[in-house]
Design a protein around this motif. Sequence first.
Motif, short mmCIF file in Angstrom:
data_model
loop_
_atom_site.label_atom_id
_atom_site.label_comp_id
_atom_site.label_asym_id
_atom_site.label_seq_id
_atom_site.Cartn_x
_atom_site.Cartn_y
_atom_site.Cartn_z
N LEU A 122 -29.95 6.44 -77.72
CA LEU A 122 -31.13 5.75 -77.17
C LEU A 122 -31.38 4.45 -77.93
O LEU A 122 -31.63 3.39 -77.34
N ASN A 123 -31.32 4.53 -79.27
CA ASN A 123 -31.55 3.32 -80.08
C ASN A 123 -30.54 2.24 -79.75
O ASN A 123 -30.89 1.07 -79.58
N ALA A 183 -34.43 24.61 -76.90
CA ALA A 183 -35.44 23.82 -77.62
C ALA A 183 -34.86 22.46 -78.01
O ALA A 183 -35.54 21.43 -77.94
N SER A 184 -33.57 22.46 -78.39
CA SER A 184 -32.97 21.16 -78.77
C SER A 184 -32.79 20.28 -77.53
O SER A 184 -32.98 19.06 -77.60
N LYS A 185 -32.46 20.86 -76.40
CA LYS A 185 -32.34 20.06 -75.17
C LYS A 185 -33.73 19.57 -74.74
O LYS A 185 -33.87 18.43 -74.27
N ALA A 186 -34.75 20.41 -74.89
CA ALA A 186 -36.11 19.98 -74.55
C ALA A 186 -36.51 18.80 -75.44
O ALA A 186 -37.06 17.80 -74.96
N GLY A 187 -36.19 18.92 -76.74
CA GLY A 187 -36.50 17.82 -77.68
C GLY A 187 -35.83 16.53 -77.23
O GLY A 187 -36.43 15.45 -77.24
N SER A 188 -34.57 16.64 -76.81
CA SER A 188 -33.84 15.43 -76.40
C SER A 188 -34.45 14.87 -75.10
O SER A 188 -34.62 13.66 -74.98
N ASP A 189 -34.83 15.73 -74.17
CA ASP A 189 -35.47 15.24 -72.92
C ASP A 189 -36.74 14.47 -73.26
O ASP A 189 -37.00 13.40 -72.71
N HIS A 190 -37.54 15.04 -74.18
CA HIS A 190 -38.80 14.36 -74.54
C HIS A 190 -38.53 13.01 -75.17
O HIS A 190 -39.24 12.03 -74.90
N VAL A 229 -30.32 16.47 -80.53
CA VAL A 229 -31.52 15.63 -80.72
C VAL A 229 -31.15 14.33 -81.44
O VAL A 229 -31.33 13.24 -80.88
N VAL A 230 -30.60 14.44 -82.65
CA VAL A 230 -30.31 13.22 -83.43
C VAL A 230 -29.26 12.37 -82.70
O VAL A 230 -29.41 11.14 -82.58
N GLY A 231 -28.22 13.01 -82.20
CA GLY A 231 -27.17 12.26 -81.48
C GLY A 231 -27.75 11.53 -80.28
O GLY A 231 -27.42 10.36 -80.01
N ASN A 237 -26.25 29.21 -85.35
CA ASN A 237 -26.18 27.93 -86.09
C ASN A 237 -27.06 26.85 -85.45
O ASN A 237 -26.56 25.89 -84.87
N PRO A 238 -28.39 27.00 -85.58
CA PRO A 238 -29.29 26.07 -84.88
C PRO A 238 -29.14 24.60 -85.33
O PRO A 238 -29.31 23.70 -84.52
N MET A 239 -28.81 24.38 -86.60
CA MET A 239 -28.82 23.00 -87.11
C MET A 239 -27.83 22.10 -86.39
O MET A 239 -28.12 20.93 -86.09
N GLU A 240 -26.66 22.64 -86.08
CA GLU A 240 -25.65 21.87 -85.34
C GLU A 240 -26.25 21.37 -84.02
O GLU A 240 -25.95 20.26 -83.56
N PHE A 241 -27.11 22.17 -83.43
CA PHE A 241 -27.70 21.83 -82.12
C PHE A 241 -28.75 20.72 -82.27
O PHE A 241 -28.85 19.84 -81.42
N ILE A 242 -29.50 20.80 -83.37
CA ILE A 242 -30.50 19.74 -83.62
C ILE A 242 -29.77 18.42 -83.87
O ILE A 242 -30.15 17.37 -83.34
N MET A 243 -28.71 18.50 -84.66
CA MET A 243 -28.00 17.26 -85.01
C MET A 243 -27.41 16.60 -83.77
O MET A 243 -27.70 15.44 -83.47
#
Length: 357
Positions: free
Chosen positions: A114-115, A165-172, A107-109, A98-104
């Motif tokens: 951050l915002n 990949a989702s953790k890498a996205g969040s680090d970036h 990354v999005v969370g 279930n990759p989408m849960e990880f992106i949400m």
Amino acid sequence: MSTFKKHILITGGAGFIGSHVVRLFVNKYPDYKILNLDKLTYAGNLMNLKDVERKPNYEFLRGDIVNSDFIQNLFKERKFDSVIHLAAESHVDRSISNPMEFIMTNVVGTVNLLNASRDTWKGAELTADRNIFYHVSTDEVYGSLGKSGYFTEKSPYDPHSPYSASKAGSDHMVRAYFDTYGLPIVISNCSNNYGSHHFPEKLIPLAIHNIKNNRPVPVYGKGENVRDWLYVEDHARAIDILFHKAEAGSTYNIGGQNEWRNIDLIRLLCSIMDRKLNRKEGTSTQLISFVKDRAGHDMRYAIDSSKLQNDFGWKPSLQFEEGLAKTVDWYLANEEWLQKVTSGEYLSYYSQQYEHR
Ligand code: NAD
Ligand code: DAU
């Protein structure tokens, strides 16, 4: 007027590592107010924090970091001066189905937090007495090593699973907010943790649970993959040090200097369990069952944490055998925790208690 010296938001504090970080901060810093924000997914469990839940500097709030309006309002209301962000979907196998849960969440969370931090700390306050957005990340962002070498803070990112990949996205994204908006951030990338309150889908607690109940212990592939294991309280201690001392914009690796092939780890665990359960040596190894390998299974992780050791004198406090024996003792002494988690009972209990936002 608040009497607290700091107001810290800790996300994911009901999970495995988060609960250790919350416990450490609540007990060590009575003059810090800790708000634990957690969605209470399957991995969040307030039983993990029973010992601190009544402390005056601790508060729990159920909420989802993916809900941007909720996060913005929360920051307006509470004016946190720092964030320690641990909330995440954390299990590699679940990320494959279930990759989408990880992106949400991952990354999005993270971007929602951050915002809200940027908007709250903007202007002069940004450089005031140490606002910090501390992002807790993983060594898995660096990909897989061959037989030799270590991940350093300069290793290129090369994630292979949807989780990493989702953790890498969040680090970036976290680093981008430092470069673009000057948001004071710190990132740490840690190796595999083990210890008490670890959800029994992960290798060590799953194996302890299965050995105890005479069930097969699934070892992926040939069990040759190598992980670098760190006692969870040593990780929490490193987070405490870095939260207070690391320079804004910096990254630190945290590791156990403790590499084990999965099969060797499981054999060691079997022998500890035989001893603790008064079974004849060799009984539990018969439960080892080699199963289909994990897709894209990284072969070896190993962390060079010399930057953390040199800058701040941190080092792991426990030998692995000692830490593993302590962990086994905790699981054997906390039958109720394991029973409520494996039966799912903990989920319905807390769902009724807390409104979901
Ligand atoms: P965990 O799965 O045990 O806990 C995650 C917590 O986050 C849970 O309490 C869950 O309810 C909460 N959560 C999930 N989605 C949420 C959402 N949308 N909003 C609010 N809360 C949410 O994870 P863990 O093993 O304790 O890992 C914590 C952090 O440390 C993660 O960021 C993980 O990537 C990182 N990390 C873990 C390890 C490890 O070995 N476990 C190693 C290095 C880094
Ligand atoms: O390296 C840090 C990472 O460690 C964290 O970022 C992750 O959140 C955390 O879950 C952990 O990831 P791993 O995939 O390494 O942990 P896991 O316990 O799932 O697996 C450890 C090793 O054991 C891995 O090589 C896969 C293997 N394994 C796992 C399970 C669940 C098995 O052989 N059998 C199993 O049943």
